[in-house]
Design an enzyme around this catalytic site. Structure first.
Site, mmCIF file in Angstrom:
data_model
loop_
_atom_site.group_PDB
_atom_site.id
_atom_site.type_symbol
_atom_site.label_atom_id
_atom_site.label_comp_id
_atom_site.label_asym_id
_atom_site.label_seq_id
_atom_site.Cartn_x
_atom_site.Cartn_y
_atom_site.Cartn_z
ATOM 1 N N ASP A 285 1.044 -0.449 8.563
ATOM 2 C CA ASP A 285 2.405 -1.097 7.678
ATOM 3 C C ASP A 285 3.338 -0.171 7.228
ATOM 4 O O ASP A 285 2.324 -0.426 5.753
ATOM 5 C CB ASP A 285 2.923 -2.617 9.037
ATOM 6 C CG ASP A 285 1.889 -3.109 7.316
ATOM 7 O OD1 ASP A 285 1.114 -2.573 6.805
ATOM 8 O OD2 ASP A 285 1.616 -4.727 7.322
ATOM 9 N N SER B 31 0.758 -1.016 -0.160
ATOM 10 C CA SER B 31 -0.144 -0.084 -0.274
ATOM 11 C C SER B 31 1.153 1.273 0.327
ATOM 12 O O SER B 31 0.128 2.195 -1.214
ATOM 13 C CB SER B 31 -0.857 0.281 1.084
ATOM 14 O OG SER B 31 -0.141 0.079 2.916
ATOM 15 N N LYS C 208 -10.671 -0.633 -0.652
ATOM 16 C CA LYS C 208 -10.106 -1.643 0.836
ATOM 17 C C LYS C 208 -11.233 -1.366 2.283
ATOM 18 O O LYS C 208 -11.404 -2.079 2.966
ATOM 19 C CB LYS C 208 -8.841 -1.173 0.928
ATOM 20 C CG LYS C 208 -8.263 -1.972 0.009
ATOM 21 C CD LYS C 208 -6.434 -0.918 0.054
ATOM 22 C CE LYS C 208 -5.725 -1.741 1.533
ATOM 23 N NZ LYS C 208 -4.497 -1.244 0.816
ATOM 24 N N ASP D 186 6.959 -4.554 8.242
ATOM 25 C CA ASP D 186 7.409 -5.780 7.565
ATOM 26 C C ASP D 186 8.641 -5.330 6.570
ATOM 27 O O ASP D 186 8.045 -5.351 5.718
ATOM 28 C CB ASP D 186 6.263 -5.903 6.906
ATOM 29 C CG ASP D 186 4.872 -7.162 7.562
ATOM 30 O OD1 ASP D 186 4.976 -6.645 9.012
ATOM 31 O OD2 ASP D 186 3.918 -7.157 7.134
ATOM 32 N N ASP E 136 5.181 -1.437 4.036
ATOM 33 C CA ASP E 136 5.702 -3.386 3.862
ATOM 34 C C ASP E 136 7.249 -2.883 2.880
ATOM 35 O O ASP E 136 7.267 -2.082 2.116
ATOM 36 C CB ASP E 136 5.404 -3.545 2.539
ATOM 37 C CG ASP E 136 3.848 -4.474 3.398
ATOM 38 O OD1 ASP E 136 4.140 -4.827 3.954
ATOM 39 O OD2 ASP E 136 3.221 -3.906 2.921
ATOM 40 N N TYR F 150 -11.600 -8.818 4.094
ATOM 41 C CA TYR F 150 -9.567 -8.581 4.155
ATOM 42 C C TYR F 150 -8.870 -9.180 4.252
ATOM 43 O O TYR F 150 -8.728 -8.902 5.802
ATOM 44 C CB TYR F 150 -9.779 -6.728 4.141
ATOM 45 C CG TYR F 150 -8.191 -6.293 3.939
ATOM 46 C CD1 TYR F 150 -8.398 -5.449 2.762
ATOM 47 C CD2 TYR F 150 -7.094 -6.391 4.637
ATOM 48 C CE1 TYR F 150 -7.019 -4.912 2.074
ATOM 49 C CE2 TYR F 150 -6.590 -6.027 4.395
ATOM 50 C CZ TYR F 150 -6.596 -5.277 2.718
ATOM 51 O OH TYR F 150 -5.002 -4.447 2.272
#
Length: 625
Positions: A120, A109, A236, A175, A122, A245
């Site tokens: 978070d 995202s 989303k 992450d 990524d 989701y």
């Protein structure tokens, strides 16, 4: 492997004369369904939608965005220093040490530009060929991060499908993946889209790299990036509100929703977000799964990596909702979806389609589309999966492992009942705020398949399914004392009150019996589905299951350690006795197995039965008259 054949029916009219005169640019693997732009009414609806999204808090402030950039900058310096130290320790020249480098890239995202407050980040660390994932990343870098005050909740997951290290840096969730590419010096301007980065690497590294590569391809393949982003933010939010989701539990995750929205943008290149949201539900309720959703043709660059191709790969033929990534090697991003979770999503798509039709007719506002799904109103029978751990750090790791295996329990039950018993794993965990122990609970709705004729006395025996599930859970490589799991069958009346937003159940006028309060003991998350006459023994903290077995075997609850099941007294009515009884049924299951009975009319009845804790091979769902 073409598009769904019924989609041409979505065209409300033949192309306009202007469309016929002008050459139509093709986005994706087929021509657009329509080139129509927004009407005045569409523009007005779009303003209302964007206002709703802003009021819902989907956009970050400038200050929050600056904090994220600062964290990413610090992380880049950390990994660069980590690689330089390793280069020095391995005896490389001073020049090599000076040139040594690692880069941090984002995906998901954040890279797509649709992240919101609290989301978070990524991230992918790309390092040189001599820095390994197993030892250098998950050991050396892990220890460096573990010693930093800014880093909290550090959790390595080296055995995941895509190995990852999870943590918070200055309060922002990260992450972090790692990919070692076949170069000695990683340039700062590394082009992740270049096919050469895939040379001489293994499959896990390919999967790690493809998050960034897929995100870049998506942004290149949509006609209007801003319309794509607004539509994706909207859907989303909708998916989270409607409980669909979650890639890990068998629904769709961020990349899946992004690919579906991107394909929709290709179908309607001139539509604004309000039009795209409405057409999303119209298109995907008509989609003929398992026809794949693809943004581009699947190409083979002959590097030897496996591609999604059901014509060649028998395992690909089992995918029920294929959504194909656009970067080589093209993969099915939604392989986690099962027949049961696809059913749930199609029901929610139908809900979205109906609401959008009402919005276009000015019968209802946008808020109706985002009404939360009432999961605990929709089923009569549930499985409650309770987990406990010695402390909250252990619980975080234990919960992640259990959640990652819930999809397998769904597949096992589908397999062992030939698809006649359908499961709905809910992608949220719950905990009782009144308890101090480290615990949480997951829930799965159960019902027989619509239209399935159940004969009198027929049974759904899922003891083997639960036993196999427990076996997988107990194979956790990082198990610690105190990590325990137990599964119970509960009826709607026995749902613990802490799962409801206000701590109590909504009144159901059509089902007055479900307004009765729960027994006090049945609300204990560490004693799932128990009653006052059947309580699992605990330690003083009320969290650990008591067992006479050796520590190695105390990883799950067992009926052998429980008090006898409650039996209705003579003062209870005959109807209550019929509804509340749990059959012991040794003649069916052997030993003194405690059976869970799901009556043939349970999907229309509302009376609760006494719950039963399942110990793997001691559980069945029976269908009796």
């Amino acid at each position: 492997m073409g598009e769904s054949g019924g989609l041409n029916n979505l065209l409300a009219a033949s192309p306009s004369q202007e469309e016929q005169r002008s050459p139509v640019r093709q986005w994706g693997v087929a021509k657009p369904l329509s080139l129509a732009g927004p009407s005045d009414a569409d523009v007005l609806r779009n303003r209302e939608l964007e206002k709703y999204l802003a009021d819902a808090g989907l956009y970050e402030s400038d200050e929050e965005e600056a904090r994220r950039e600062e964290v990413l900058s610090k992380l880049k310096q950390i990994v660069k220093g980590w690689v330089k130290d390793l280069t020095r320790l391995r005896g490389y020249t001073d020049q090599m040490v000076e040139d040594a480098n690692a880069v941090i890239l984002t995906f998901g995202s954040y890279r797509l530009g649709v992240h919101g407050p609290g989301a978070d980040i990524d991230t992918l660390c790309v390092g040189p060929s001599y820095v390994s994932r197993e030892e250098d990343f998950f050991y050396v870098l892990h220890n460096i991060l573990d010693e930093m005050e800014e880093v909290t909740e550090l959790q390595p997951v080296p055995d995941a499908h895509v190995p990852v290290m999870k943590f918070k840096f200055d309060g922002i969730s990260i992450d972090l993946l790692y990919a070692s590419v076949s170069v000695l010096v990683v340039p700062d301007n590394l082009d992740i889209s270049d096919i050469s980065v895939l040379h001489n690497i293994d499959e896990p590294t390919v999967r790690s790299l493809n998050g960034c590569r897929v995100a870049d391809q998506i942004l290149k393949l949509v006609p209007n990036v801003e319309n794509f982003r607004t539509t994706l933010r909207c859907l989303k939010l909708w998916a989270k509100k409607r409980g669909v989701y979650s890639n890990v539990t068998g629904f769709l995750g961020g990349v899946n929703w992004a690919l579906l929205v991107a394909r929709l943008c290709q179908f309607y290149p001139n539509a604004n977000p309000s039009m795209l949201v409405s057409r999303f539900f119209r298109v995907y309720t008509l989609w003929r799964w398992p026809n794949p959703v693809m943004l581009c043709d699947i190409e083979d660059d002959e590097l030897g990596f496996s591609l999604w191709d059901p014509r060649k790969n028998p395992w690909d033929r089992n995918h029920v909702m294929p959504i194909i990534t656009p970067a080589y090697p093209c993969m099915n991003s939604s392989y986690n979806v099962s027949a049961s979770t696809l059913r749930v999503m199609m029901e929610q798509f139908q809900f979205g389609k109906k609401v959008c039709e009402d919005i276009e007719l000015k019968k209802t506002p946008w808020t109706t589309l985002f009404e939360p799904y009432l999961f605990f109103d929709d089923y009569k029978n549930y499985l409650q999966v309770d987990i406990v751990a010695a402390d909250f750090d252990d619980l975080r790791a234990w919960k992640g492992w259990v959640e990652s295996r819930l999809r397998q329990l769904t597949l096992m039950i589908e397999r062992d009942t030939s698809g006649k018993l359908q499961c709905h794993p809910y992608p949220h965990d719950y905990s009782d705020p009144s308890r101090s122990c480290a615990h949480c609970a997951f829930f799965m709705g159960l019902k027989r398949k619509a239209g399935e004729v159940i004969q009198e006395g027929q049974q759904f025996d899922i003891r083997q399914s639960v036993d196999e599930f427990r076996h997988q859970i107990n194979s956790y490589l990082y198990w610690k004392p105190g990590m325990e799991i137990h599964v119970s069958h509960i009826r709607r009346k026995q749902i613990p009150s802490f799962v409801f937003p206000d701590g109590y159940k909504r009144n159901r006028q059509s089902r007055p019996l479900n307004q009765q309060p729960l027994e006090k003991d049945s609300c204990d998350p560490c004693e799932p589905g128990t009653s006052s006459s059947r309580v699992l023994k605990r330690r003083k903290d009320g969290c650990e299951l008591e067992s006479s077995a050796s520590p190695e075997k105390r990883r799950s609850a067992s009926p052998d350690n429980q008090a006898p099941l409650h039996q209705p007294t003579s003062s209870e009515t005959a109807d209550a006795m019929k509804e509340d009884a749990i059959e012991d049924a040794p003649h069916l299951f052997g030993d003194a197995a405690q059976a869970i009975v799901l009556e043939s009319g349970d999907d229309v009845a509302s009376e609760p039965v006494q719950s039963n804790v399942i110990s793997g091979s001691r559980m069945s769902l029976a269908s009796t008259a």
